[in-house]
Design a protein around this motif. Structure first.
Motif, PDB file in Angstrom:
ATOM      1  N   PHE A  27       0.871  -1.048   0.087  1.00  0.00           N
ATOM      2  CA  PHE A  27      -0.039  -0.035   0.135  1.00  0.00           C
ATOM      3  C   PHE A  27       0.915   1.256   0.052  1.00  0.00           C
ATOM      4  O   PHE A  27       1.889   1.123   0.446  1.00  0.00           O
ATOM      5  CB  PHE A  27      -0.931   0.129   1.225  1.00  0.00           C
ATOM      6  N   THR A  28       0.310   2.305  -0.486  1.00  0.00           N
ATOM      7  CA  THR A  28       0.912   3.689  -0.587  1.00  0.00           C
ATOM      8  C   THR A  28       0.082   4.616   0.078  1.00  0.00           C
ATOM      9  O   THR A  28      -1.155   4.850  -0.423  1.00  0.00           O
ATOM     10  CB  THR A  28       1.600   4.021  -1.916  1.00  0.00           C
ATOM     11  N   VAL A  29       0.577   5.540   0.997  1.00  0.00           N
ATOM     12  CA  VAL A  29      -0.220   6.556   1.482  1.00  0.00           C
ATOM     13  C   VAL A  29       0.606   7.835   0.997  1.00  0.00           C
ATOM     14  O   VAL A  29       1.642   7.979   1.280  1.00  0.00           O
ATOM     15  CB  VAL A  29      -0.246   6.613   3.090  1.00  0.00           C
ATOM     16  N   GLU A  30      -0.304   8.587   0.397  1.00  0.00           N
ATOM     17  CA  GLU A  30      -0.089   9.905  -0.179  1.00  0.00           C
ATOM     18  C   GLU A  30      -0.626  11.170   0.547  1.00  0.00           C
ATOM     19  O   GLU A  30      -1.756  11.420   0.755  1.00  0.00           O
ATOM     20  CB  GLU A  30      -0.120  10.247  -1.677  1.00  0.00           C
ATOM     21  N   LEU A  31       0.429  11.990   1.194  1.00  0.00           N
ATOM     22  CA  LEU A  31      -0.025  13.365   1.871  1.00  0.00           C
ATOM     23  C   LEU A  31       0.237  14.348   1.046  1.00  0.00           C
ATOM     24  O   LEU A  31       1.269  14.325   0.447  1.00  0.00           O
ATOM     25  CB  LEU A  31       0.486  13.437   3.021  1.00  0.00           C
ATOM     26  N   HIS A  93       9.048   5.776   5.415  1.00  0.00           N
ATOM     27  CA  HIS A  93       8.401   7.176   5.359  1.00  0.00           C
ATOM     28  C   HIS A  93       9.359   7.793   4.382  1.00  0.00           C
ATOM     29  O   HIS A  93      10.556   7.619   4.335  1.00  0.00           O
ATOM     30  CB  HIS A  93       8.477   7.914   6.679  1.00  0.00           C
ATOM     31  N   SER A  94       8.793   8.782   3.467  1.00  0.00           N
ATOM     32  CA  SER A  94       9.624   9.271   2.246  1.00  0.00           C
ATOM     33  C   SER A  94      10.688  10.218   2.714  1.00  0.00           C
ATOM     34  O   SER A  94      11.632  10.738   2.083  1.00  0.00           O
ATOM     35  CB  SER A  94       8.694   9.863   1.392  1.00  0.00           C
ATOM     36  N   GLY A  95      10.232  10.875   4.028  1.00  0.00           N
ATOM     37  CA  GLY A  95      11.181  11.858   4.709  1.00  0.00           C
ATOM     38  C   GLY A  95      10.189  13.087   4.809  1.00  0.00           C
ATOM     39  O   GLY A  95       9.207  13.280   4.251  1.00  0.00           O
ATOM     40  N   ASP A  96      10.606  13.768   6.052  1.00  0.00           N
ATOM     41  CA  ASP A  96       9.791  14.827   6.207  1.00  0.00           C
ATOM     42  C   ASP A  96       9.881  16.092   5.531  1.00  0.00           C
ATOM     43  O   ASP A  96      10.989  16.693   5.212  1.00  0.00           O
ATOM     44  CB  ASP A  96      10.361  15.327   7.783  1.00  0.00           C
ATOM     45  N   GLU A 107       4.491  13.926   1.269  1.00  0.00           N
ATOM     46  CA  GLU A 107       4.914  12.752   2.088  1.00  0.00           C
ATOM     47  C   GLU A 107       4.362  11.537   1.715  1.00  0.00           C
ATOM     48  O   GLU A 107       3.292  11.538   1.160  1.00  0.00           O
ATOM     49  CB  GLU A 107       4.976  12.961   3.623  1.00  0.00           C
ATOM     50  N   THR A 108       4.983  10.667   1.559  1.00  0.00           N
ATOM     51  CA  THR A 108       4.609   9.226   1.311  1.00  0.00           C
ATOM     52  C   THR A 108       4.708   8.135   2.555  1.00  0.00           C
ATOM     53  O   THR A 108       6.150   8.110   2.970  1.00  0.00           O
ATOM     54  CB  THR A 108       4.924   8.591   0.090  1.00  0.00           C
ATOM     55  N   ILE A 145      -5.300  13.357   1.706  1.00  0.00           N
ATOM     56  CA  ILE A 145      -4.395  12.119   1.926  1.00  0.00           C
ATOM     57  C   ILE A 145      -5.289  11.086   1.537  1.00  0.00           C
ATOM     58  O   ILE A 145      -6.452  11.141   1.088  1.00  0.00           O
ATOM     59  CB  ILE A 145      -4.235  11.722   3.470  1.00  0.00           C
ATOM     60  N   ARG A 146      -4.495  10.076   0.762  1.00  0.00           N
ATOM     61  CA  ARG A 146      -5.387   8.941  -0.054  1.00  0.00           C
ATOM     62  C   ARG A 146      -4.218   7.936   0.228  1.00  0.00           C
ATOM     63  O   ARG A 146      -3.195   7.753   0.602  1.00  0.00           O
ATOM     64  CB  ARG A 146      -5.349   9.372  -1.456  1.00  0.00           C
ATOM     65  N   ILE A 147      -5.016   6.566   0.293  1.00  0.00           N
ATOM     66  CA  ILE A 147      -4.193   5.208   0.440  1.00  0.00           C
ATOM     67  C   ILE A 147      -4.501   4.540  -0.902  1.00  0.00           C
ATOM     68  O   ILE A 147      -5.699   4.376  -1.154  1.00  0.00           O
ATOM     69  CB  ILE A 147      -4.452   4.549   1.675  1.00  0.00           C
TER      70      ILE A 147
END
Length: 203
Positions: A27-31, A93-96, A107-108, A145-147
């Protein structure tokens, strides 16, 4: 002891070899957001025995506040590309991102179900605004935000600026593990408080 017979007879064809073709869930969470505010995504490697999801170690807490790069007391090691992961690599986590003005996705979280430690059966996912009390989502431009699953299908999505305007923190939902595998359960629970306020309910 139950009785059991071997259900084959002389001359029966040998069973064919077969492989389990189910892929580990990913899964990928995108903010994303479009202003100078500092939003953060967080996830927990939790165990839910029926009385709520709980974590017992900082190794189970994926948060920029728990990464050594941003907090010397953090326990999560930063990777060469600036990302950071839980020890087994189950969540990265992709990084802050300190602002949301440069990228479409700021961010992902990347979640690999095959690397989640044994005993973990729930992964709650959160968004917070850094420096709680200084802003709420209504003051953040285009926050969302989406998953997605590994086919790119959107399983859940919130427009934070509109749907959670009075709040500075949201539990998006949780990934749950049951007999059929990992699946997403939406929560959409908004509240006001910092990330330690969240941890107080899950530890």
């Amino acid at each position: 002891m139950a009785l059991e017979l071997k259900l084959s007879k002389p001359g029966d064809a040998a069973p064919k070899l077969s492989l389990n073709l189910a892929k580990p869930a990913r899964f990928t969470v995108e903010l994303s957001w479009d202003s100078a505010h500092d939003l953060d995504t967080h996830a927990l490697l939790a165990t839910n025995g029926g009385s709520g999801a709980k974590v017992t170690s900082f190794d189970q807490v994926l948060s920029t506040y728990n990464a050594k790069k941003t907090n010397p007391q953090g326990v999560l090691t930063t990777n060469a590309d600036g990302s950071f992961s839980t020890p087994e690599g189950g969540i990265t986590h992709s990084g802050d991102a300190r602002t949301g003005v440069n990228l479409d996705v700021d961010e992902t979280l990347s979640i690999d179900g095959s690397k989640i430690p044994a005993g973990v059966n729930e992964i709650p996912i959160f968004v917070t605004i850094h420096a709680a009390g200084a802003a709420n989502f209504s003051s953040v431009k285009n926050a969302g935000i989406r998953i997605k699953n590994d086919q790119g299908l959107v399983l859940g999505e919130y427009l934070l600026s509109n749907e959670f305007g009075p709040f500075n923190a949201v539990q998006m939902g949780s990934l749950l593990l049951d007999g059929s595998g990992w699946h997403y359960l939406a929560a959409g629970s908004g509240f006001n408080g910092d990330f330690n306020f969240i941890l107080s309910h899950f530890s």
